[in-house]
Design a protein around this motif. Sequence first.
Motif, mmCIF file in Angstrom:
data_model
loop_
_atom_site.group_PDB
_atom_site.id
_atom_site.type_symbol
_atom_site.label_atom_id
_atom_site.label_comp_id
_atom_site.label_asym_id
_atom_site.label_seq_id
_atom_site.Cartn_x
_atom_site.Cartn_y
_atom_site.Cartn_z
ATOM 1 N N ASP A 127 0.836 -1.213 0.000
ATOM 2 C CA ASP A 127 0.000 0.000 0.000
ATOM 3 C C ASP A 127 0.867 1.258 0.000
ATOM 4 O O ASP A 127 0.583 2.226 -0.718
ATOM 5 C CB ASP A 127 -0.924 0.002 1.221
ATOM 6 N N PHE A 128 1.909 1.227 0.797
ATOM 7 C CA PHE A 128 2.798 2.395 0.867
ATOM 8 C C PHE A 128 3.520 2.623 -0.459
ATOM 9 O O PHE A 128 3.583 3.749 -0.965
ATOM 10 C CB PHE A 128 3.810 2.215 1.988
ATOM 11 N N THR A 157 -0.049 6.062 4.903
ATOM 12 C CA THR A 157 0.445 4.684 4.737
ATOM 13 C C THR A 157 1.839 4.526 5.348
ATOM 14 O O THR A 157 2.181 3.464 5.871
ATOM 15 C CB THR A 157 0.472 4.281 3.259
#
Length: 241
Positions: A127-128, A157
Amino acid sequence: MYTSSPELNLLIGTLGAALIAAMFSFFNLISTKESKVSDFRQKWIDELRNDITSYVRQMELVQTLSREGIVLAAKGSKLSSEERVELDRLKEQCTAHLTKAKTSHTLIQLRINKKEKAKKAKNINEDFLRALKETYIESSKVDVHKYNADLDNVVSTAAELLKMEWVRVKKGEFAYRCSFLFAVAAIIIGISVLIGIAKTVYYKDPSLDTPKISSSSELINEKVFLYRDFSETIETSFLMT
């Protein structure tokens, strides 16, 4: 009933002390090693936080300078000489900040483990990196609100990722936790074994201490023997006088 001797006490004590000392030495070795790993992980967290902060800051400056440059460039041939100088300055500053952002972006990617085995940690990392990639690709967008939202997504994130890594540091490395549990279990088992050995060595059958009951014939013979002995003693004493 139990019995013991100084030699046995010394042997059991020596074995017990050696066993416990070996266990604690092993545990201390693992603890020192994993403590170093935790220190390196904490340093990695601090450096990653600094790289993310630098990246977001540089990209914000790139957006600000780009918007100012777009406004000036829109004038085209109507630009004055001062505005042209200002436009060149904005381009130079934008290029410099973009170069720094690229450096931070590369460092961030190198610090993230793309082959994370834990499912939750892997999802957080992905996600990051996805949010980071969107801001890097869309750095030339004019939509300020959209781009700022993308940068906010990077920050949120990143905060989740950093929190996850901090929890890892707080708990300690996996090998450290396993060695700690192993050491505790080994100490308990070792003490139990020593207690078992002590019971086996020191134990004495209670039946050996039970007084022997003589039969009636043995008692009569013993009384006769004592009577004769007493009579002989009296007779000897009388003759001597």
